[in-house]
Scaffold this motif. Structure first.
Motif, PDB file in Angstrom:
ATOM      1  N   GLN B  15     -21.638  13.226 -13.754  1.00 54.84           N
ATOM      2  CA  GLN B  15     -22.660  12.323 -13.216  1.00 54.84           C
ATOM      3  C   GLN B  15     -24.058  12.756 -13.645  1.00 54.84           C
ATOM      4  OE1 GLN B  15     -21.134  12.913  -9.136  1.00 54.84           O
ATOM      5  NE2 GLN B  15     -21.238  10.695  -8.892  1.00 54.84           N
ATOM      6  N   GLN B  16     -24.301  14.063 -13.582  1.00 56.78           N
ATOM      7  CA  GLN B  16     -25.617  14.581 -13.980  1.00 56.78           C
ATOM      8  C   GLN B  16     -25.881  14.292 -15.458  1.00 56.78           C
ATOM      9  OE1 GLN B  16     -26.114  18.814 -12.700  1.00 56.78           O
ATOM     10  NE2 GLN B  16     -24.314  18.418 -11.465  1.00 56.78           N
ATOM     11  N   VAL B  17     -24.852  14.540 -16.282  1.00 56.00           N
ATOM     12  CA  VAL B  17     -25.005  14.356 -17.728  1.00 56.00           C
ATOM     13  C   VAL B  17     -25.328  12.898 -18.053  1.00 56.00           C
ATOM     14  CG1 VAL B  17     -23.727  14.330 -19.922  1.00 56.00           C
ATOM     15  CG2 VAL B  17     -23.608  16.334 -18.432  1.00 56.00           C
ATOM     16  N   GLU B  18     -24.672  11.969 -17.341  1.00 60.07           N
ATOM     17  CA  GLU B  18     -24.907  10.552 -17.602  1.00 60.07           C
ATOM     18  C   GLU B  18     -26.377  10.187 -17.348  1.00 60.07           C
ATOM     19  OE1 GLU B  18     -22.220   7.967 -15.473  1.00 60.07           O
ATOM     20  OE2 GLU B  18     -23.394   6.228 -16.104  1.00 60.07           O
ATOM     21  N   VAL B  19     -26.906  10.634 -16.198  1.00 61.58           N
ATOM     22  CA  VAL B  19     -28.297  10.346 -15.859  1.00 61.58           C
ATOM     23  C   VAL B  19     -29.250  11.003 -16.857  1.00 61.58           C
ATOM     24  CG1 VAL B  19     -30.120  10.843 -14.170  1.00 61.58           C
ATOM     25  CG2 VAL B  19     -27.909   9.951 -13.405  1.00 61.58           C
ATOM     26  N   MET B  20     -28.961  12.257 -17.203  1.00 53.15           N
ATOM     27  CA  MET B  20     -29.855  13.007 -18.091  1.00 53.15           C
ATOM     28  C   MET B  20     -29.836  12.435 -19.508  1.00 53.15           C
ATOM     29  SD  MET B  20     -29.105  16.773 -16.494  1.00 53.15           S
ATOM     30  CE  MET B  20     -30.193  17.814 -17.441  1.00 53.15           C
ATOM     31  N   PHE B  23     -31.962   9.363 -19.533  1.00 50.38           N
ATOM     32  CA  PHE B  23     -33.377   9.764 -19.492  1.00 50.38           C
ATOM     33  C   PHE B  23     -33.848  10.255 -20.866  1.00 50.38           C
ATOM     34  CE2 PHE B  23     -36.156  13.541 -19.163  1.00 50.38           C
ATOM     35  CZ  PHE B  23     -37.332  12.921 -18.762  1.00 50.38           C
ATOM     36  N   LEU B  24     -33.033  11.080 -21.511  1.00 57.10           N
ATOM     37  CA  LEU B  24     -33.430  11.668 -22.800  1.00 57.10           C
ATOM     38  C   LEU B  24     -33.496  10.614 -23.908  1.00 57.10           C
ATOM     39  CD1 LEU B  24     -31.383  14.957 -22.457  1.00 57.10           C
ATOM     40  CD2 LEU B  24     -33.885  14.765 -22.468  1.00 57.10           C
ATOM     41  N   ASP B  25     -32.556   9.661 -23.879  1.00 57.45           N
ATOM     42  CA  ASP B  25     -32.608   8.535 -24.826  1.00 57.45           C
ATOM     43  C   ASP B  25     -33.955   7.829 -24.733  1.00 57.45           C
ATOM     44  OD1 ASP B  25     -30.510   7.993 -26.565  1.00 57.45           O
ATOM     45  OD2 ASP B  25     -29.188   7.362 -24.938  1.00 57.45           O
ATOM     46  N   GLY B  26     -34.371   7.540 -23.512  1.00 60.24           N
ATOM     47  CA  GLY B  26     -35.637   6.847 -23.280  1.00 60.24           C
ATOM     48  C   GLY B  26     -36.824   7.693 -23.695  1.00 60.24           C
ATOM     49  N   THR B  76     -34.916  17.556 -13.201  1.00 55.05           N
ATOM     50  CA  THR B  76     -35.655  16.974 -12.075  1.00 55.05           C
ATOM     51  C   THR B  76     -35.234  15.521 -11.854  1.00 55.05           C
ATOM     52  OG1 THR B  76     -37.545  18.398 -12.533  1.00 55.05           O
ATOM     53  CG2 THR B  76     -37.975  16.459 -11.189  1.00 55.05           C
ATOM     54  N   VAL B  77     -35.119  14.765 -12.954  1.00 53.88           N
ATOM     55  CA  VAL B  77     -34.718  13.365 -12.853  1.00 53.88           C
ATOM     56  C   VAL B  77     -33.317  13.257 -12.237  1.00 53.88           C
ATOM     57  CG1 VAL B  77     -34.128  11.303 -14.206  1.00 53.88           C
ATOM     58  CG2 VAL B  77     -36.232  12.569 -14.700  1.00 53.88           C
ATOM     59  N   ALA B  78     -32.411  14.140 -12.659  1.00 58.02           N
ATOM     60  CA  ALA B  78     -31.049  14.125 -12.105  1.00 58.02           C
ATOM     61  C   ALA B  78     -31.074  14.449 -10.613  1.00 58.02           C
ATOM     62  CB  ALA B  78     -30.158  15.112 -12.862  1.00 58.02           C
ATOM     63  N   GLN B  79     -31.900  15.413 -10.226  1.00 59.25           N
ATOM     64  CA  GLN B  79     -32.036  15.767  -8.801  1.00 59.25           C
ATOM     65  C   GLN B  79     -32.540  14.576  -7.985  1.00 59.25           C
ATOM     66  OE1 GLN B  79     -31.308  18.473  -7.084  1.00 59.25           O
ATOM     67  NE2 GLN B  79     -30.898  19.989  -8.679  1.00 59.25           N
ATOM     68  N   ARG B  89     -24.240  23.466 -14.240  1.00 53.07           N
ATOM     69  CA  ARG B  89     -25.563  23.466 -14.854  1.00 53.07           C
ATOM     70  C   ARG B  89     -25.515  22.699 -16.179  1.00 53.07           C
ATOM     71  NH1 ARG B  89     -28.449  27.631 -17.295  1.00 53.07           N
ATOM     72  NH2 ARG B  89     -26.595  28.907 -17.296  1.00 53.07           N
ATOM     73  N   VAL B  90     -26.569  21.933 -16.427  1.00 50.18           N
ATOM     74  CA  VAL B  90     -26.662  21.217 -17.696  1.00 50.18           C
ATOM     75  C   VAL B  90     -27.821  21.820 -18.469  1.00 50.18           C
ATOM     76  CG1 VAL B  90     -26.974  18.984 -18.825  1.00 50.18           C
ATOM     77  CG2 VAL B  90     -25.838  19.095 -16.596  1.00 50.18           C
TER      78      VAL B  90
END
Lengths: 93, 164
Positions: B15-20, B23-26, B76-79, B89-90
């Motif tokens: 789940q964290q990886v998906e959100v991150m 975010f990183l793509d953007g 931070t965004v994932a949190q 940890r990612v």
């Protein structure tokens, strides 16, 4: 490559990359993206980007011991390299 | 368990990886750069997200400072987006920087160890981040005739190589 042209494009909107990156970062972190405002102040030696957010989001963009704010500054300064600029980021309430 | 005695779901690494990743793509797009974002499981506790592409040096920065800041913001965004305790940890790498840095640090540490052995004088390295210090400690743990320690606080913390 025509350097003159590059510079002209970069100056069309001052600090376009830095501003885009800053707005993107802040909007990714806050809970109220509509409350985010970024303005540019060119009166000083260095271009300053002023950020304001909804009162409830200030703590989120600053983070513990200013960690998030410092990370935002580092990344926005990197983006500003693409605009041939040195920028400061200030969080204003 | 939360205060009502209900089980609190852990936020999984996936789940964290998906959100991150999103975010990183953007972020890469906001920089006006192009890069491919992918991820690989390192072990049960660590997933590495990688951004690969041409001219991504800006996302790395001097001594990897920008890379560290981007990683901090992605976490931070994932949190923010995923409530609850986060599993594992990612970490982030850009264009293989982390790997190259570890190799270079290892070579440097081995050279310092040789100097310390031949002179018998301890040598203090420049301040380094926790992951960099770990690379140095790991590189010298099996080297005979020297040992390592850390000195100083926070950002000034540095490795000392001592004759053993």
């Amino acid at each position: 490559m025509d350097d003159t042209n590059d510079i002209d494009e970069g100056n069309a909107v001052v600090g376009a990359h830095a501003r885009d990156v800053l707005a993107y970062l802040i909007e990714s972190i806050v809970s109220d993206p509509d409350g985010v405002e970024v303005s540019v102040d060119e009166s000083g030696n260095r271009t300053r980007l002023d950020v304001s957010v909804s009162p409830g989001d200030m703590g989120r963009v600053i983070g513990k011991r200013g960690r998030v704010a410092n990370a935002i500054r580092t990344v926005v300064r990197a983006a500003a390299v693409r605009d041939d600029l040195e920028v400061d980021v200030e969080f204003v309430d | 368990m939360d205060k009502d005695g209900e089980k609190v779901e852990e936020v999984t690494l996936e789940q964290q990886v998906e959100v991150m990743e999103e975010f990183l793509d953007g972020l890469v797009e906001a920089f006006g750069l192009s890069g491919e974002v992918s991820s690989e499981k390192v072990d049960d506790e660590i997933v590495e997200i990688r951004i690969e592409g041409e001219d991504l040096g800006l996302l790395i920065g001097p001594k990897g400072q920008t890379l560290a800041a981007v990683q901090e913001l992605a976490r931070t965004v994932a949190q923010r987006q995923l409530a609850g305790p986060h599993q594992g940890r990612v970490r982030l790498d850009v264009s293989g920087y982390r790997k190259r840095r570890a190799e270079a640090l290892t070579r440097f540490a081995l050279q310092v160890a040789e100097d310390v052995k031949s002179t018998g004088t301890p040598k203090m390295l420049e301040p380094m981040s926790p992951p960099d210090r770990k690379v140095v400690h790991d590189a010298l743990t099996d080297v005979e005739g020297v040992r390592t320690a850390s000195e100083g606080e926070d950002r000034r913390r540095r490795v000392v190589v001592l004759p053993d």
